[in-house]
Scaffold this motif. Sequence first.
Motif, PDB file in Angstrom:
ATOM      1  N   LYS A 119       0.856  -1.191   0.000  1.00 24.56           N
ATOM      2  CA  LYS A 119       0.000   0.000   0.000  1.00 24.56           C
ATOM      3  C   LYS A 119       0.886   1.234   0.000  1.00 24.56           C
ATOM      4  O   LYS A 119       1.737   1.394   0.875  1.00 24.56           O
ATOM      5  N   LEU A 120       0.671   2.075  -0.984  1.00 24.29           N
ATOM      6  CA  LEU A 120       1.405   3.333  -1.096  1.00 24.29           C
ATOM      7  C   LEU A 120       0.473   4.463  -0.661  1.00 24.29           C
ATOM      8  O   LEU A 120      -0.572   4.698  -1.281  1.00 24.29           O
ATOM      9  N   LYS A 121       0.839   5.170   0.418  1.00 20.76           N
ATOM     10  CA  LYS A 121       0.005   6.242   0.952  1.00 20.76           C
ATOM     11  C   LYS A 121       0.749   7.571   0.869  1.00 20.76           C
ATOM     12  O   LYS A 121       1.869   7.689   1.375  1.00 20.76           O
ATOM     13  N   THR A 122       0.113   8.540   0.220  1.00 29.21           N
ATOM     14  CA  THR A 122       0.732   9.846  -0.003  1.00 29.21           C
ATOM     15  C   THR A 122      -0.182  10.947   0.515  1.00 29.21           C
ATOM     16  O   THR A 122      -1.395  10.931   0.268  1.00 29.21           O
ATOM     17  N   ARG A 123       0.400  11.886   1.238  1.00 25.96           N
ATOM     18  CA  ARG A 123      -0.293  13.098   1.669  1.00 25.96           C
ATOM     19  C   ARG A 123       0.500  14.284   1.138  1.00 25.96           C
ATOM     20  O   ARG A 123       1.672  14.463   1.500  1.00 25.96           O
ATOM     21  N   ALA A 124      -0.159  15.079   0.277  1.00 30.60           N
ATOM     22  CA  ALA A 124       0.554  16.173  -0.386  1.00 30.60           C
ATOM     23  C   ALA A 124      -0.208  17.484  -0.188  1.00 30.60           C
ATOM     24  O   ALA A 124      -1.361  17.600  -0.617  1.00 30.60           O
ATOM     25  N   PRO A 125       0.402  18.478   0.459  1.00 26.89           N
ATOM     26  CA  PRO A 125      -0.222  19.807   0.519  1.00 26.89           C
ATOM     27  C   PRO A 125      -0.079  20.511  -0.825  1.00 26.89           C
ATOM     28  O   PRO A 125       1.023  20.594  -1.383  1.00 26.89           O
ATOM     29  N   VAL A 126      -1.184  21.015  -1.344  1.00 26.51           N
ATOM     30  CA  VAL A 126      -1.169  21.675  -2.652  1.00 26.51           C
ATOM     31  C   VAL A 126      -1.942  22.981  -2.571  1.00 26.51           C
ATOM     32  O   VAL A 126      -2.753  23.205  -1.672  1.00 26.51           O
ATOM     33  N   LYS A 127      -1.678  23.845  -3.540  1.00 30.84           N
ATOM     34  CA  LYS A 127      -2.450  25.061  -3.753  1.00 30.84           C
ATOM     35  C   LYS A 127      -2.925  25.073  -5.198  1.00 30.84           C
ATOM     36  O   LYS A 127      -2.154  24.769  -6.113  1.00 30.84           O
ATOM     37  N   ILE A 128      -4.183  25.418  -5.369  1.00 29.99           N
ATOM     38  CA  ILE A 128      -4.782  25.411  -6.694  1.00 29.99           C
ATOM     39  C   ILE A 128      -4.715  26.819  -7.279  1.00 29.99           C
ATOM     40  O   ILE A 128      -5.079  27.802  -6.612  1.00 29.99           O
ATOM     41  N   LYS A 129      -4.272  26.918  -8.535  1.00 30.73           N
ATOM     42  CA  LYS A 129      -4.230  28.199  -9.230  1.00 30.73           C
ATOM     43  C   LYS A 129      -5.368  28.239 -10.234  1.00 30.73           C
ATOM     44  O   LYS A 129      -5.391  27.471 -11.203  1.00 30.73           O
ATOM     45  N   ILE A 130      -6.318  29.134  -9.996  1.00 29.92           N
ATOM     46  CA  ILE A 130      -7.470  29.300 -10.879  1.00 29.92           C
ATOM     47  C   ILE A 130      -7.340  30.666 -11.540  1.00 29.92           C
ATOM     48  O   ILE A 130      -7.546  31.706 -10.905  1.00 29.92           O
ATOM     49  N   GLY A 131      -6.999  30.661 -12.812  1.00 26.53           N
ATOM     50  CA  GLY A 131      -6.706  31.926 -13.478  1.00 26.53           C
ATOM     51  C   GLY A 131      -5.461  32.541 -12.878  1.00 26.53           C
ATOM     52  O   GLY A 131      -4.373  31.970 -12.932  1.00 26.53           O
ATOM     53  N   SER A 132      -5.616  33.716 -12.257  1.00 27.64           N
ATOM     54  CA  SER A 132      -4.493  34.368 -11.576  1.00 27.64           C
ATOM     55  C   SER A 132      -4.616  34.293 -10.065  1.00 27.64           C
ATOM     56  O   SER A 132      -3.814  34.902  -9.348  1.00 27.64           O
ATOM     57  N   VAL A 133      -5.592  33.546  -9.575  1.00 26.46           N
ATOM     58  CA  VAL A 133      -5.849  33.451  -8.133  1.00 26.46           C
ATOM     59  C   VAL A 133      -5.341  32.117  -7.607  1.00 26.46           C
ATOM     60  O   VAL A 133      -5.597  31.066  -8.201  1.00 26.46           O
ATOM     61  N   LYS A 134      -4.638  32.167  -6.463  1.00 23.70           N
ATOM     62  CA  LYS A 134      -4.123  30.954  -5.824  1.00 23.70           C
ATOM     63  C   LYS A 134      -4.896  30.720  -4.519  1.00 23.70           C
ATOM     64  O   LYS A 134      -5.091  31.628  -3.723  1.00 23.70           O
ATOM     65  N   THR A 135      -5.352  29.505  -4.319  1.00 29.07           N
ATOM     66  CA  THR A 135      -6.160  29.189  -3.139  1.00 29.07           C
ATOM     67  C   THR A 135      -5.261  28.972  -1.919  1.00 29.07           C
ATOM     68  O   THR A 135      -4.033  29.037  -1.979  1.00 29.07           O
ATOM     69  N   TRP A 136      -5.923  28.702  -0.803  1.00 31.56           N
ATOM     70  CA  TRP A 136      -5.248  28.307   0.419  1.00 31.56           C
ATOM     71  C   TRP A 136      -4.696  26.882   0.247  1.00 31.56           C
ATOM     72  O   TRP A 136      -4.941  26.208  -0.746  1.00 31.56           O
ATOM     73  N   THR A 137      -3.960  26.394   1.247  1.00 30.68           N
ATOM     74  CA  THR A 137      -3.358  25.066   1.157  1.00 30.68           C
ATOM     75  C   THR A 137      -4.411  23.982   1.352  1.00 30.68           C
ATOM     76  O   THR A 137      -5.166  24.002   2.312  1.00 30.68           O
ATOM     77  N   ILE A 138      -4.459  23.050   0.414  1.00 30.96           N
ATOM     78  CA  ILE A 138      -5.364  21.910   0.442  1.00 30.96           C
ATOM     79  C   ILE A 138      -4.528  20.636   0.477  1.00 30.96           C
ATOM     80  O   ILE A 138      -3.474  20.559  -0.157  1.00 30.96           O
ATOM     81  N   THR A 139      -4.967  19.641   1.245  1.00 32.54           N
ATOM     82  CA  THR A 139      -4.231  18.377   1.347  1.00 32.54           C
ATOM     83  C   THR A 139      -4.880  17.329   0.460  1.00 32.54           C
ATOM     84  O   THR A 139      -6.070  17.045   0.575  1.00 32.54           O
ATOM     85  N   VAL A 140      -4.065  16.753  -0.438  1.00 34.12           N
ATOM     86  CA  VAL A 140      -4.517  15.684  -1.322  1.00 34.12           C
ATOM     87  C   VAL A 140      -3.978  14.356  -0.778  1.00 34.12           C
ATOM     88  O   VAL A 140      -2.766  14.219  -0.555  1.00 34.12           O
ATOM     89  N   ASN A 141      -4.871  13.402  -0.550  1.00 36.86           N
ATOM     90  CA  ASN A 141      -4.487  12.078  -0.064  1.00 36.86           C
ATOM     91  C   ASN A 141      -4.643  11.075  -1.208  1.00 36.86           C
ATOM     92  O   ASN A 141      -5.749  10.894  -1.728  1.00 36.86           O
TER      93      ASN A 141
END
Length: 256
Positions: free
Chosen positions: A206-228
Amino acid sequence: MAERVYPADSPPVSGQFSDNFSSGEFPRKPATYVIQVPKDQIYHVPPPENAHRFQHLSQKKVHRSRCRSCFCSFLAAIFILVVLAGISLAVIYLVFRPEAPKYSVEDFSVSGINLLSPSPNSPKFNVTVMSRNGNGKIGIYFETGSTVDVFYEDVDLCHGALPVFYQPAKNVTVVKTVLTGSKIQLTSGIRKEMRNDLSRKSFPFKLKTRAPVKIKIGSVKTWTITVNVNCDVTVDKLAAPTRIVSSKCSHDVDLW
């Protein structure tokens, strides 16, 4: 001056009667008065012993009224914010049509596991993961602080991290990472299970990954979101070159 009232059956008034009346033979009846006060001018004043309690209750009612008013205003503000956020998300969805990236394991090689000795192991995994971002106007920033772990049954064999990178829209990115473990003690039961997997040429990990990411929508960057990202990977052996027998990945997102 008040008017005297005599009984209806009393004798006619005469001087004698007046003398007797003045001499005290007939008792004097008290005069009666009727005072009418308009209803809107009647005021209720609490007695002195209850005045303090009346004042306390009056202040308490005013305080409750103010608290209720503030609470209602707070609820109204929250409701307006929720409505505005819902409208914003709906507009973003209609304009950008976001879709979740897809992940897959492309390479998974294993070394450093000795099933014949009870001594601690220092396993090493070379993992290659492919990320497909099919969004036309959305980019993804993979931030620092990610974790990657490989498990066999409930044993954490090794850990590592993903590199920091930016994945633009309509892009396929291949990420390679090396995961290592130190002094991993395998029980006799785990070693026996792995030997059985060796005879079947099928080792499930089992490979388990937790990655904090920020989404760029147009010219706007969101807060930190965690992708599992969780992947079930089965390989044929514990030595390179390793062949992937099966691989299946799923993911979820923690927005906060």
